[in-house]
Every structure is written in structure tokens, then in C-alpha cells.
Design an enzyme around this catalytic site. Structure first.
Site, PDB file in Angstrom:
ATOM      1  N   LYS A 187     -45.914 -77.316  25.571  1.00  0.00           N
ATOM      2  CA  LYS A 187     -45.023 -77.057  26.709  1.00  0.00           C
ATOM      3  C   LYS A 187     -45.156 -78.286  27.618  1.00  0.00           C
ATOM      4  O   LYS A 187     -46.138 -78.429  28.341  1.00  0.00           O
ATOM      5  CB  LYS A 187     -45.474 -75.784  27.433  1.00  0.00           C
ATOM      6  CG  LYS A 187     -44.399 -75.066  28.216  1.00  0.00           C
ATOM      7  CD  LYS A 187     -43.757 -75.857  29.305  1.00  0.00           C
ATOM      8  CE  LYS A 187     -44.583 -75.964  30.553  1.00  0.00           C
ATOM      9  NZ  LYS A 187     -43.934 -76.799  31.612  1.00  0.00           N
ATOM     10  N   GLU A 262     -58.227 -81.078  31.751  1.00  0.00           N
ATOM     11  CA  GLU A 262     -58.306 -82.395  32.396  1.00  0.00           C
ATOM     12  C   GLU A 262     -57.516 -82.284  33.683  1.00  0.00           C
ATOM     13  O   GLU A 262     -56.291 -82.158  33.662  1.00  0.00           O
ATOM     14  CB  GLU A 262     -57.742 -83.445  31.437  1.00  0.00           C
ATOM     15  CG  GLU A 262     -58.208 -84.835  31.780  1.00  0.00           C
ATOM     16  CD  GLU A 262     -57.312 -85.495  32.799  1.00  0.00           C
ATOM     17  OE1 GLU A 262     -57.572 -85.320  34.008  1.00  0.00           O
ATOM     18  OE2 GLU A 262     -56.362 -86.168  32.376  1.00  0.00           O
ATOM     19  N   CYS A 296     -54.374 -89.357  36.813  1.00  0.00           N
ATOM     20  CA  CYS A 296     -55.556 -88.519  37.038  1.00  0.00           C
ATOM     21  C   CYS A 296     -56.775 -89.381  37.315  1.00  0.00           C
ATOM     22  O   CYS A 296     -57.617 -89.022  38.121  1.00  0.00           O
ATOM     23  CB  CYS A 296     -55.789 -87.630  35.837  1.00  0.00           C
ATOM     24  SG  CYS A 296     -55.618 -88.494  34.276  1.00  0.00           S
ATOM     25  N   GLU A 395     -57.278 -85.105  46.063  1.00  0.00           N
ATOM     26  CA  GLU A 395     -56.410 -85.954  45.250  1.00  0.00           C
ATOM     27  C   GLU A 395     -55.026 -86.008  45.892  1.00  0.00           C
ATOM     28  O   GLU A 395     -54.383 -84.979  46.067  1.00  0.00           O
ATOM     29  CB  GLU A 395     -56.322 -85.351  43.844  1.00  0.00           C
ATOM     30  CG  GLU A 395     -55.600 -86.229  42.861  1.00  0.00           C
ATOM     31  CD  GLU A 395     -55.642 -85.662  41.442  1.00  0.00           C
ATOM     32  OE1 GLU A 395     -55.443 -84.426  41.268  1.00  0.00           O
ATOM     33  OE2 GLU A 395     -55.856 -86.450  40.512  1.00  0.00           O
TER      34      GLU A 395
HETATM   35  P1  NAP Z   1     -49.202 -78.498  37.408  1.00  0.00           P
HETATM   36  O1  NAP Z   1     -48.374 -77.436  38.025  1.00  0.00           O
HETATM   37  O2  NAP Z   1     -50.623 -78.193  37.105  1.00  0.00           O
HETATM   38  O3  NAP Z   1     -48.433 -78.939  36.079  1.00  0.00           O
HETATM   39  C1  NAP Z   1     -49.050 -79.333  34.874  1.00  0.00           C
HETATM   40  C2  NAP Z   1     -48.433 -78.557  33.713  1.00  0.00           C
HETATM   41  O4  NAP Z   1     -48.772 -77.176  33.834  1.00  0.00           O
HETATM   42  C3  NAP Z   1     -46.915 -78.624  33.690  1.00  0.00           C
HETATM   43  O5  NAP Z   1     -46.462 -78.644  32.350  1.00  0.00           O
HETATM   44  C4  NAP Z   1     -46.549 -77.333  34.364  1.00  0.00           C
HETATM   45  O6  NAP Z   1     -45.242 -76.903  34.049  1.00  0.00           O
HETATM   46  C5  NAP Z   1     -47.585 -76.399  33.800  1.00  0.00           C
HETATM   47  N1  NAP Z   1     -47.766 -75.176  34.572  1.00  0.00           N
HETATM   48  C6  NAP Z   1     -47.509 -74.953  35.890  1.00  0.00           C
HETATM   49  N2  NAP Z   1     -47.791 -73.684  36.219  1.00  0.00           N
HETATM   50  C7  NAP Z   1     -48.253 -73.079  35.106  1.00  0.00           C
HETATM   51  C8  NAP Z   1     -48.709 -71.760  34.804  1.00  0.00           C
HETATM   52  N3  NAP Z   1     -48.762 -70.791  35.737  1.00  0.00           N
HETATM   53  N4  NAP Z   1     -49.110 -71.502  33.551  1.00  0.00           N
HETATM   54  C9  NAP Z   1     -49.084 -72.452  32.603  1.00  0.00           C
HETATM   55  N5  NAP Z   1     -48.644 -73.702  32.817  1.00  0.00           N
HETATM   56  C10 NAP Z   1     -48.233 -74.032  34.057  1.00  0.00           C
HETATM   57  O7  NAP Z   1     -49.142 -79.800  38.257  1.00  0.00           O
HETATM   58  P2  NAP Z   1     -47.940 -80.183  39.231  1.00  0.00           P
HETATM   59  O8  NAP Z   1     -47.559 -79.007  40.057  1.00  0.00           O
HETATM   60  O9  NAP Z   1     -46.872 -80.764  38.420  1.00  0.00           O
HETATM   61  O10 NAP Z   1     -48.651 -81.253  40.140  1.00  0.00           O
HETATM   62  C11 NAP Z   1     -49.457 -80.813  41.259  1.00  0.00           C
HETATM   63  C12 NAP Z   1     -50.666 -81.657  41.443  1.00  0.00           C
HETATM   64  O11 NAP Z   1     -51.508 -81.562  40.290  1.00  0.00           O
HETATM   65  C13 NAP Z   1     -50.409 -83.133  41.575  1.00  0.00           C
HETATM   66  O12 NAP Z   1     -50.032 -83.482  42.855  1.00  0.00           O
HETATM   67  C14 NAP Z   1     -51.748 -83.694  41.160  1.00  0.00           C
HETATM   68  O13 NAP Z   1     -52.658 -83.663  42.208  1.00  0.00           O
HETATM   69  C15 NAP Z   1     -52.190 -82.752  40.077  1.00  0.00           C
HETATM   70  N6  NAP Z   1     -51.844 -83.285  38.741  1.00  0.00           N
HETATM   71  C16 NAP Z   1     -52.826 -83.800  37.981  1.00  0.00           C
HETATM   72  C17 NAP Z   1     -52.517 -84.331  36.749  1.00  0.00           C
HETATM   73  C18 NAP Z   1     -53.545 -84.942  35.868  1.00  0.00           C
HETATM   74  O14 NAP Z   1     -53.209 -85.792  35.062  1.00  0.00           O
HETATM   75  N7  NAP Z   1     -54.760 -84.498  35.933  1.00  0.00           N
HETATM   76  C19 NAP Z   1     -51.216 -84.337  36.284  1.00  0.00           C
HETATM   77  C20 NAP Z   1     -50.227 -83.760  37.075  1.00  0.00           C
HETATM   78  C21 NAP Z   1     -50.577 -83.244  38.290  1.00  0.00           C
HETATM   79  P3  NAP Z   1     -43.991 -77.325  34.965  1.00  0.00           P
HETATM   80  O15 NAP Z   1     -44.299 -78.646  35.567  1.00  0.00           O
HETATM   81  O16 NAP Z   1     -42.895 -77.385  34.005  1.00  0.00           O
HETATM   82  O17 NAP Z   1     -43.841 -76.272  35.980  1.00  0.00           O
END
Ligand code: NAP
Ligand code: MG
Length: 493
Positions: A187, A262, A296, A395
Site C-alpha cells: 500500500k 522505520e 527519515c 521531527e
Molecule cells: P503516515 O501517515 O505515517 O504515512 C505513512 C504510510 O502509512 C502511508 O502510506 C499512509 O497512507 C499509511 N497510513 C496512514 N494511516 C494509516 C493507518 N491508519 N493504517 C495503515 N496505514 C496508514 O505519515 P504522513 O502522515 O504521510 O506524514 C506525517 C509525518 O510522519 C511526517 O511529517 C514525518 O514526520 C513522518 N514521516 C516519516 C517518514 C519516514 O520515512 N520515517 C515518512 C513519512 C512521514 P496515506 O499516506 O495514503 O494516507
């Protein structure tokens, strides 16, 4: 700022086709779609299918069939390795097309997008070579016994990836799982998933049998939530926010399966007064600017020894002030942020810094002529940032670097380990013994000495401790997580 959308229309992109199951495109079972924004333009340029629980069900069933009784489960390591290598080659053959897709979907500079596609290819090359070289051992035991261990795939693995490096994450998450014989369901993130949707097509072209790779785009709260809760999934691999990481681990616990998480970091670069500043400077700055700080392992905290503070910070300030954000084709230091939501998040941090009276030491610029609706922010250098301040602890996931002074070696270690995260770190000093002493005290998954590796190094085990998550990706270490160990005990006397 004038609008350059006309120039950008030259970036033609193959339209996304729906949901990829059993090597075929299918419409979302609900018929729903999601708009895809080009972050540099702030406008919709594509649509993707919105997968839901029914689509995840189908994808998991296809993977199960492929693993248990399809053509995938029958393959030997050598044969899987050849498929991975072929996909790596196909990625290289399509590098121009994939670079354009990645750049437009994420708004990263073209040179960064191209490097990401190369890294994606490299994951398939590396794990293609590893597929028949990761195996068990024999164990001396009691007289009359023969004991051997065997590495087995989990079965069906679920992969949830974020939007910051979609092409790299596709390779990083899927290649080791496939090398070990798992059948996969991915996904991707709704904010950037067009390269994964093209890469799975290339995988079919490379010869991956039906059901080995299934990709279900959609919202995290629907498709993602359905995948992590699915009883037909045997292992989960997640990269993203700590908040969603907790949900993934809770669902994994409910289903008695393992997971790798991660979850990002607040990684320190520790700079001693005896640093070779000319050598260090590009890395000190690039580690936070790469991918507009949406990495990250971004080097988000610059810990500077008080003895060299003015000289070091002055040099960083000069370099920071010259940074420019622009569209992918401008190919500058950084692009726009991924979404309006991420833009608002980063702006919240900088507003808060002003409210907390944290000095803004330097600010880069936004190039003339970028579309006014693009999600651009200027890179910002703040300091000195008190260790208790939010800018020293949380972060940002944007191009915001916090300078934090330290007194000596012991204080550097306390400061470096003083957040809830522990992902990677850099230590800069010409005193090799000291650098090594400090590196060994850092709590994290990777520590660099006189170097910094945000995002790089397919060969190098990577992952975190504490709130940065657990499990290791990349390198041969990822193969441990994507297999389970069986011990065979034979009594022959
Ligand atoms: P996120 O919500 O954790 O998104 C990461 C993945 O998880 C996406 O594919 C997202 O889908 C999915 N996801 C979201 N809610 C979920 C749920 N309830 N169950 C299963 N999967 C789910 O991250 P974000 O909201 O895009 O970003 C928020 C913050 O997270 C960023 O500002 C950053 O601080 C951190 N982040 C960290 C990394 C890293 O590489 N460690 C990467 C991205 C973000 P959808 O996006 O399609 O909703
Ligand atoms: Mg998201």
C-alpha cells in the site's frame, strides 16, 4: 512569482491504471478515485484508484495463492534472483521515464529523482544477487543427531511505504521480501505513488509470476488499515510516522505476527572544533536539505562544540543562505514540500520558533518563477536552540536545521542521545580515537564518522531504536527480518 505550468506540461506521465493484482490492472471495487497533486504546482495532474478493504482482501488472496500453489512459490532462489536482476535492469532501461514521474509526483529536483531511480534499480540488483546466498547452518549437537537450520519465507508480507522516496521505498521494502520468496502486497502513500504503480508493471514485464507483487493504492485509513489488520498477512513492513507505527505494531500483535517499523528521527551531526570544515560542510548542509528535509534520516540537529562554534556556524550560515528551492526542472538544492498539509506542518514549526524567540541564523531562498501555488518553503537555520525546545526534539520533516552547542565529548553524547529517537548520526573530528569513542556511545542504527549517509547505502543495514522503530532494512540484515528460522533435528543412531 509567475506560473510556469505550461513548461511543466512537457513532463508527460503515463496515467495510473487502478489496482495491480495478479499482474493485471483492476478498477477499485468502490469505483472511488483520489486526486494526485504536483507539489511544485499545487494542482491536480493525475488520479489514482482508492483501494479499500475489498481490494486488500483480493490482493492478499492473490498473494496467498501465489505463495502456496502458484508459480511464485515454486521458484528456487536462483530463479527469484534472476527475476529481481531483470527488474533492476528494466528500471535502468526506463530511468528517464521513471525520473520524470518521480520528479513530478514528489517535486524533488531531477538529479535527486534520477539518483532515487538508480537506488531503486540497485535494490533489485543487490537482493537479486543475495536470493541464493542467504541460508542456514549446521549445528553440532548430541551424539547421534544431525541438526540444520533453514531460512523460510514468512508467506504473505504486507508493505506500507511513505511518500518521501516512493521509488526507493518500493525497492527497499519489496526486493528483500521477494528475494526470500515471500508474496507481497504493497500500500503506497496516496501523496506519491505513481512510480510504484509503474514499477509493478515493469515487474510483470520482467517475468514475476501472478500474485508475487500486488499494489493497492488508497488512503492509509482505509487500504492501509485493512492491510495491517488482515488475518491473511504473515509479516508487516512499515515506514512512516511514529503514530501510525504504533497502530501497525498493535495490529501485528493482535495477529501474532512480526513487523519492522522505520519511523524517522531527529538525527544529530556532532561537530568537534577540530573538524575538517571544508570536507564536512557540504554534508552538514545537504543532510537536512536533501529531499527538502523530508528524509527519515535527515541530519536535523547540528551539535557544535563550543570551542569552534563561531567558525563552524559562520561557515554553515554562509552556505545555508545560498540554498535555493525550485521546480524539478530547475534542479536546484531542493524542491517543494509534498503537500499542503506538510507545508502547514513545517510552517507551524517555524512560527513556533519565532514565538519561542529562537534566533533565525540563515534563510535560503525560493527561485524566481516557481508556480505561486507550489508548496515551497525556504530552508531555515535556527540557533542556538535550547535542548528542551521542540526544534531540538521533534521531527519537522522539512528543511529546518537546529544548531545546538555542546561543551565537550561527554556533553556531546548526552545531547546526541537526548531525544526520543535513535536512527542515524554523524561524528566529525580529526581525532580518530575520539570520533570512534563517541560513535560507539550513540544510540541508533547507523553512525558515520567524517561522513553522513542520509538515505544512501543499499548494502548497509539501516533502522532505528526507541521511537525510530525496530528491525533492520537494507543490506543482508533485511533478509533476517523477511524470513523465519526453522531448526531441523534428525536422530540417526
Ligand atoms: P503516515 O501517515 O505515517 O504515512 C505513512 C504510510 O502509512 C502511508 O502510506 C499512509 O497512507 C499509511 N497510513 C496512514 N494511516 C494509516 C493507518 N491508519 N493504517 C495503515 N496505514 C496508514 O505519515 P504522513 O502522515 O504521510 O506524514 C506525517 C509525518 O510522519 C511526517 O511529517 C514525518 O514526520 C513522518 N514521516 C516519516 C517518514 C519516514 O520515512 N520515517 C515518512 C513519512 C512521514 P496515506 O499516506 O495514503 O494516507
Ligand atoms: Mg499521508
Amino acid at each position: 512569482m509567475q506560473n510556469t505550468t505550461a513548461d511543466q506540461a512537457s513532463l508527460q506521465i503515463a496515467p495510473a491504471k487502478g489496482i495491480f493484482i495478479d499482474n493485471e490492472w483492476r478498477p477499485a471495487s468502490s469505483g472511488a478515485a483520489i486526486d494526485v497533486y504536483a507539489p511544485a504546482e499545487g494542482t491536480v495532474f493525475a488520479r489514482i484508484a482508492a483501494g479499500n478493504v475489498a481490494d486488500i482482501d483480493r490482493a492478499v488472496a492473490a498473494a496467498r495463492q501465489a505463495f502456496e500453489s502458484g508459480n511464485w512459490g515454486r521458484l528456487t532462489g536462483v530463479e527469484r534472483g534472476r527475476l529481481l536482476a531483470r527488474l533492476g535492469q528494466l528500471v535502468l532501461d526506463h530511468i528517464d521515464e521513471l525520473t520524470l514521474i518521480e520528479a513530478r509526483d514528489t517535486s524533488k529536483p531531477m538529479k535527486q529523482a534520477r539518483a532515487d531511480i538508480l537506488a531503486c534499480a540497485r535494490y533489485f540488483e543487490f537482493y537479486g544477487g543475495a536470493a541464493d546466498k542467504f541460508h542456514g547452518e549446521t549445528i553440532p549437537f548430541l551424539n547421534g543427531y544431525f541438526v540444520a537450520t533453514e531460512r523460510e519465507p514468512h508467506g504473505v508480507t504486507g508493505h506500507i511505504i511513505p511518500w518521501n522516496y516512493p521509488a526507493q521505498m518500493f525497492g527497499r521494502s519489496l526486493a528483500p521480501a521477494l528475494a526470500m520468496g515471500n508474496a507481497t502486497v504493497m500500500k503506497p502513500a496516496e501523496d506519491a505513488c505513481l512510480t510504484p504503480l509503474r514499477l509493478c508493471e515493469l515487474a510483470a514485464e520482467a517475468g514475476f509470476p501472478e500474485g508475487a507483487i500486488n499494489v493497492v493504492p488508497g488512503l492509509g485509513t482505509e487500504a492501509g488499515a485493512a492491510l495491517i489488520a488482515h488475518k491473511g498477512v504473515d509479516f508487516l513492513s512499515f515506514t512512516g510516522s511514529p503514530e501510525v507505527g504504533v497502530l501497525v505494531q498493535s495490529e501485528a500483535a493482535r495477529n501474532h505476527i512480526g513487523c519492522t517499523l522505520e519511523l524517522g528521527g531527529k538525527s544529530p551531526q556532532i561537530v568537534f572544533a577540530d573538524v575538517d570544515l571544508d570536507a564536512a560542510l557540504p554534508s552538514l548542509v545537504n543532510a537536512i536539505v536533501q529531499n527538502a528535509g523530508q528524509t527519515c534520516s535527515a541530519g536535523a540537529r547540528l551539535l557544535v562544540e563550543k570551542g569552534g562554534y563561531d567558525r563552524i556556524v559562520t561557515a554553515v550560515v554562509e552556505r545555508f543562505a545560498r540554498l535555493r528551492a525550485g521546480t524539478p526542472e530547475m534542479d536546484l538544492d531542493l524542491g517543494a514540500l509534498i503537500s499542503r498539509r506538510q507545508h502547514e506542518r513545517v510552517e507551524r514549526f517555524t512560527t513556533r520558533a519565532a514565538a519561542d524567540a529562537i534566533p533565525l541564523l540563515a534563510e535560503g531562498g525560493i527561485a524566481e518563477g516557481v508556480p505561486s501555488a507550489g508548496y515551497f518553503v525556504t530552508p531555515k537555520l535556527f540557533g542556538p536552540v535550547p535542548r528542551s525546545n521542540i526544534l531540538a526534539r521533534e521531527e519537522v520533516f522539512g528543511p529546518v536545521l537546529s544548531v545546538i552547542p555542546f561543551a565537550d565529548e561527554a556533553d556531546a553524547i548526552v545531547a546526541a542521545n537526548g531525544t526520543d529517537f535513535g536512527l542515524i548520526a554523524g561524528v566529525w573530528s580529526q581525532d580518530g580515537k575520539r570520533a570512534l569513542r563517541v560513535a560507539r556511545k550513540i544510540k541508533g542504527g547507523q553512525v558515520y564518522i567524517n561522513a553522513y549517509g542520509a538515505g544512501g547505502g543499499i548494502e548497509l543495514p539501516f533502522g532505528g531504536v526507541k521511537k525510530s522503530g525496530h528491525g533492520r532494512e537494507k543490506g543482508m540484515a533485511a533478509l533476517h527480518d523477511f524470513t523465519t528460522l526453522k531448526t531441523l533435528v534428525v536422530k540417526h543412531d
